[in-house]
Design an enzyme around this catalytic site. Structure first.
Site, PDB file in Angstrom:
ATOM      1  N   GLN A 135      29.314  37.236   5.178  1.00  0.00           N
ATOM      2  CA  GLN A 135      28.455  37.013   6.549  1.00  0.00           C
ATOM      3  C   GLN A 135      26.977  37.152   6.350  1.00  0.00           C
ATOM      4  O   GLN A 135      26.770  38.142   5.756  1.00  0.00           O
ATOM      5  CB  GLN A 135      28.891  38.287   7.471  1.00  0.00           C
ATOM      6  CG  GLN A 135      28.559  37.711   8.888  1.00  0.00           C
ATOM      7  CD  GLN A 135      28.832  36.560   9.391  1.00  0.00           C
ATOM      8  OE1 GLN A 135      29.903  36.147   9.362  1.00  0.00           O
ATOM      9  NE2 GLN A 135      27.757  35.912  10.091  1.00  0.00           N
ATOM     10  N   ASP A 162      32.675  28.530   3.340  1.00  0.00           N
ATOM     11  CA  ASP A 162      31.224  28.247   4.053  1.00  0.00           C
ATOM     12  C   ASP A 162      30.587  26.920   3.465  1.00  0.00           C
ATOM     13  O   ASP A 162      29.602  26.559   3.938  1.00  0.00           O
ATOM     14  CB  ASP A 162      30.350  29.282   4.084  1.00  0.00           C
ATOM     15  CG  ASP A 162      30.112  30.278   5.268  1.00  0.00           C
ATOM     16  OD1 ASP A 162      30.551  29.441   6.282  1.00  0.00           O
ATOM     17  OD2 ASP A 162      29.560  31.267   5.135  1.00  0.00           O
ATOM     18  N   LYS A 175      35.652  35.234  13.917  1.00  0.00           N
ATOM     19  CA  LYS A 175      36.406  34.366  12.742  1.00  0.00           C
ATOM     20  C   LYS A 175      37.881  35.174  12.672  1.00  0.00           C
ATOM     21  O   LYS A 175      38.841  34.358  12.586  1.00  0.00           O
ATOM     22  CB  LYS A 175      35.657  34.789  11.614  1.00  0.00           C
ATOM     23  CG  LYS A 175      34.341  33.679  11.649  1.00  0.00           C
ATOM     24  CD  LYS A 175      33.511  34.130  10.695  1.00  0.00           C
ATOM     25  CE  LYS A 175      32.321  33.263  10.818  1.00  0.00           C
ATOM     26  NZ  LYS A 175      30.997  33.515  10.026  1.00  0.00           N
TER      27      LYS A 175
END
Ligand code: NAP
Length: 288
Positions: A97, A120, A53
């Site tokens: 995460q 997200d 990322k």
């Protein structure tokens, strides 16, 4: 023989577009969009995902910061860190995460992320907005990546029978809403579905998001179907593979995504799009 949908190439095109958009944003607003990722612990797979990322952000001209917290971080400390980032003016997107270490309630942590920074698209507010995806700021990255692959390949879901195998919160359920919004007729299957093969054989678009290597075999696929393989699994000898028995299904499908090089690269590419969307929304809301 099916045509392969090249996820790497499509993701590269999306990333190039994100880089252009990031440059235009910087030119107009005098700063770069920024993504901050929180990583708790040292899970090797999570470290690889976070590194990917960060690299993708750097290549696209998006600022990227990684907040590393030790594996024994407690929930209170993590929530305080999320609150600090929510208030940080320079951060447009926040991503925690997953998975988080045992003892930390993932739902509570996700709910603590300010919805306008939730790149997200896991926060309940953003999940709710998926009822009307065209009005949403963010779409969840993997389902959005699947839709972008279909669009890029010229496959219009309108009126088609779409069958998704898997009903997870991050793939199956949101993808069902996106396909429905694109006018497909959608069936979602799961481990309690009776006579699964009879349903998958009806699919003009078949999506596998199960997490079991080689689960979708040729006898489960309609001749000429578009087959999208979201699965990421390892073969006994350690190679990456999807949920679809590629060699046999490739002979029957019209289009198919490989693993690796299919849906996987799209997920990070769509994260860049969400970070840009967060940055633009912040500017439009006057927060800069
Ligand atoms: P998950 O949360 O484990 O969900 C798996 C789904 O498959 C569940 O809905 C489960 O049904 C269903 N299932 C399991 N066995 C089945 C069976 N025998 N028949 C029919 N359905 C069955 O997985 P996920 O997070 O959605 O991930 C799915 C796969 O996609 C994994 O391989 C994951 O690594 C991969 N993935 C890839 C990306 C990417 O970027 N490409 C992103 C996310 C995930 P129940 O609900 O009844 O248990």
């Amino acid at each position: 023989m099916a045509e392969r949908i090249d996820g790497k190439a499509i993701a590269a095109a999306v990333r190039a577009r994100a880089a252009e958009d990031a440059a235009a944003f910087e030119k107009e607003y005098g700063r770069r969009p920024k993504l901050t990722v929180i990583l708790v612990g040292e899970d090797p797979a999570s470290q690889v995902y976070v590194r990917n990322k960060r690299r993708a952000c750097e290549e696209a001209g998006i600022l990227s910061e990684t907040v590393l917290l030790p594996a024994d971080t407690d929930e209170k400390t993590l929530l305080a860190e999320v609150a600090r980032l929510n208030a940080e003016e320079s951060t447009d997107g926040i991503l925690v995460q997953l998975p988080l270490p045992a003892g930390i309630d993932e739902k509570r942590v996700i709910a603590a992320i300010a919805p306008e920074t939730d790149v997200d698209c896991f926060h309940p507010v953003n999940v709710g907005k998926l009822f009307h995806p065209r009005e949403a700021t963010f779409l969840p990255c993997t389902p959005a990546g699947v839709m972008e692959m279909l669009r890029f390949t010229g496959i219009d879901p309108r009126g088609k029978r779409a069958v998704i195998v898997g009903r997870s919160d991050i793939v199956g359920k949101p993808l069902a809403l996106l396909l429905l919004a694109a006018d497909a007729t959608v069936t979602v299957c799961h481990s309690k579905t009776r006579d699964l093969a009879a349903l998958t054989r009806e699919a003009e678009i078949l999506v596998a998001a199960v997490g079991r290597a080689g689960f979708i075999t040729a006898d489960m696929v309609r001749e000429g179907a578009v087959v999208i393989d979201v699965g990421i699994n390892r073969t006994p000898d350690g190679k990456l593979c999807g949920d679809v028995d590629f060699a046999s299904v490739e002979k029957k499908a019209s289009y198919i995504t490989p693993v690796p090089g299919g849906v996987g690269p799209m997920t990070v590419a769509m994260l860049l799009c969400n970070t840009l969307a967060a940055a633009r929304a912040r500017v439009f809301s006057g927060k800069q």
